[in-house]
Design a protein around this motif. Sequence first.
Motif, mmCIF file in Angstrom:
data_model
loop_
_atom_site.group_PDB
_atom_site.id
_atom_site.type_symbol
_atom_site.label_atom_id
_atom_site.label_comp_id
_atom_site.label_asym_id
_atom_site.label_seq_id
_atom_site.Cartn_x
_atom_site.Cartn_y
_atom_site.Cartn_z
ATOM 1 N N LYS A 1 -5.651 6.347 1.300
ATOM 2 C CA LYS A 1 -3.994 5.370 1.248
ATOM 3 C C LYS A 1 -4.585 5.071 2.264
ATOM 4 O O LYS A 1 -4.236 3.902 3.295
ATOM 5 C CB LYS A 1 -2.397 6.551 1.921
ATOM 6 C CG LYS A 1 -1.542 5.795 2.687
ATOM 7 C CD LYS A 1 -0.268 6.799 1.802
ATOM 8 C CE LYS A 1 0.807 5.811 3.061
ATOM 9 N NZ LYS A 1 2.129 6.883 3.317
ATOM 10 N N LYS B 1 2.460 1.394 -2.956
ATOM 11 C CA LYS B 1 1.358 1.879 -4.432
ATOM 12 C C LYS B 1 1.097 3.299 -4.402
ATOM 13 O O LYS B 1 1.200 4.237 -5.226
ATOM 14 C CB LYS B 1 0.296 1.554 -4.425
ATOM 15 C CG LYS B 1 -1.030 2.113 -4.943
ATOM 16 C CD LYS B 1 -2.365 1.270 -4.110
ATOM 17 C CE LYS B 1 -2.892 1.953 -5.527
ATOM 18 N NZ LYS B 1 -4.734 0.927 -4.848
ATOM 19 N N VAL C 1 0.807 -1.197 -0.128
ATOM 20 C CA VAL C 1 0.169 -0.211 -0.604
ATOM 21 C C VAL C 1 1.049 1.401 -0.167
ATOM 22 O O VAL C 1 0.436 2.397 -0.649
ATOM 23 C CB VAL C 1 -1.130 -0.298 1.075
ATOM 24 C CG1 VAL C 1 -1.801 1.347 0.973
ATOM 25 C CG2 VAL C 1 -1.675 -1.359 0.949
ATOM 26 N N ASN D 1 -6.043 -2.369 4.700
ATOM 27 C CA ASN D 1 -4.853 -4.324 4.751
ATOM 28 C C ASN D 1 -4.831 -4.107 6.498
ATOM 29 O O ASN D 1 -3.570 -5.383 6.242
ATOM 30 C CB ASN D 1 -4.189 -3.693 3.894
ATOM 31 C CG ASN D 1 -4.504 -3.902 2.585
ATOM 32 O OD1 ASN D 1 -4.243 -5.661 1.482
ATOM 33 N ND2 ASN D 1 -4.847 -2.218 2.186
ATOM 34 N N ASP E 1 -6.844 2.612 1.876
ATOM 35 C CA ASP E 1 -6.424 1.226 2.283
ATOM 36 C C ASP E 1 -5.260 1.151 3.325
ATOM 37 O O ASP E 1 -5.608 -0.991 2.756
ATOM 38 C CB ASP E 1 -5.723 1.665 0.933
ATOM 39 C CG ASP E 1 -6.317 0.821 -0.888
ATOM 40 O OD1 ASP E 1 -7.295 0.998 -0.362
ATOM 41 O OD2 ASP E 1 -5.591 0.846 -1.786
#
Length: 706
Positions: free
Chosen positions: A567, A548, A545, A574, A570
């Motif tokens: 972000k 990315k 993450v 996760n 995300d």
Amino acid sequence: MREKIQIALVGNPNSGKSSLFNALTGMNQKVGNFPGVTVDKKSGSTVISETMTATIIDLPGTYSLYPRREDEWVAYRVLMQQDKEVDPQMVVLIADASNLKRNLLFASQIIDLKIPVVIGLTMMDLAKQKGIKIDVAELERELGVPIIPINPRKNKGIPQLKKAIEQTALHLYKLPVRDFINNEALAPNAVKEVKEVVADLSDYKAIHYLINHESFALHNKLQEKIESIEEINKFNHTKTQAEEILQRYQRISVILKQSVSEPSPLQKTMLTEKLDDVLLHRRWGYLILIAVLFLLFQCVFWLAEYPMTAIEWTFAELSGFFNRILPEAWWSDLFINGLIAGIGGIVVFIPQIMILFGLITILEDTGYMARISFLTDKLMRKVGLNGKSVMPMISGFACAVPAIMSARNIENKKERLLTIFVTPLMSCSARLPVYTILIGLVIPKQMLWGFIGVQGLVMMGLYLLGLVMALITAYVAKWFIKIKEKSFFILELPTYRAPRWKNVVVTMVSKAKIFVVDAGKVIIVISLILWALSSYGPKERMAAVHTKYEQLAQQNPDQKDLLEREKGTDLLENSYAGILGKSIEPAISPLGYDWKIGIALITSFAAREVFVGTMATLYSVEGGADADETTLTEKLNAATRSDGSKVYTLATGLSLMIFYVFAMQCMSTLAIVKRETRSWKWPLLQLIYMTGLAYVMSLLAFQLFK
């Protein structure tokens, strides 16, 4: 070396017995269980004099020596010397001076057992307010035992009481030679024969051996002899008991005429009767009850709105302030998004909890709460309960744990089990924070006819929904509990009186303190654990993450703020918490819930109110620094799904509220049900039927309103 004695503390319920126990023993108290029963055994030590100490056993409150409830049997066995662990040398009996006639019935019975007794006369100030004057010396002469006026709350009369206890223990006060009534004449031959087979019995104690010997720990031969005496003499339990009570009240009336002067009760009685004609009317009584409940829940919203808004704003500003002055580090993130968010989730609901309990205390103090029991008895009987079930169920609006324990007052075993079985369906104070935040999100802040708040109506509807389902469940469950036992509903309706405002304030403060301390500890611990689960996850997934969004930030430098928010989402998905929520999402998505709500459902099993703290932590962690100055309501209102649709729609909000009305999400309640029923069968049945009911009803609500 000091002599040590054991004293049984007895009296009618609500006579001031607990206040005296606390005054005598202070911090030297222990709580256990009487052997084989779920009734608490409170004991404590106290210094009586320089040469004497005492262990005080606080026995459950009882009205007479004819027990019906489990806790009354406990007191009865001790007084009849049938308890192997508790064998007091004397009794301290507490009598309410403002209601002497009823209290003296129990006192006269204990005197006739020929146990050394000291009477503590409480509520003298209340008696004075009612215009009642008591000649204590005359009353003492008539009863033949020491009587000491006391006020345990103000520590008045305690030294004199201790002096009387010491003198009684040293036999300076002699037991009355004559019985209070002629007990032998109630059953002359039977009493004489029982005294011949059992040594050292008074006439009155012999009568109780005839009535209740099957419940005493006597050897078989003795049981058979007493049974034979009953049969030969055709001893009639009911007739003997009725004659005894009648004679005692006749003698008590004579004594009260000689030692007590009272004002004419006509005016007060007339006022009480006039009010009861309206409040207990077969039609208007129910409409007034609904109106009272409606007003109660409207007030919870009206009065709490401004302090709650102020508290929310304060914590949002506090989070923003610390975010500006503290460096970026794991510990500052933990402090802001874990600790402050968790505390905010607790403190914001204090105004509503204080207002709710304050209003309930006013209903109790005025005498109206007893009328609610009377009004609902007919309805309760139709579903397998009785009027006494109402008090535990109303107490369930506060907390199911003490409510379930108070069901001990229900004599009928089947009705007691049914009451325990359905009480957790009553919306306790732990659900109030959940209802409040969800109603604020999905129910518009509108007024009907200019004075009825829609939000207050929905709140009342949730409470009534739990009550209606409790009655339906009791009706269904009564067919499966195969216990046949007659039940009676006897209730003393108190006179109407103005509420004690000091008592109201004390209750409000104590309930808020309990919520902050007890619920707060759980919420804070879970908030901190949840922060860790939400902030950390499998290294590979979290690293992916970060990589990315570093690349996206380089490619789109003008979208830095948007990318930071994405972000955060995300990273949360996760994290360990996100993985847990995603794993149960397929099971809860038909109810309209996303994975974040799934996490809240899991964490709130420890305590329902944890839902709010969980949401505060999740959205704080997800939102990052930009979200610190927004309130939780604003964060939830802005929450969206992956397709951009709002999470908290009317359908989802109603589904979630209904889930919390029905779901058994309280480990403490399960534990207390196991303790009270002495079986895992009942708590497991509750867990299964309530969770299933919550799922099905929430599913229906979402499908209807989506």
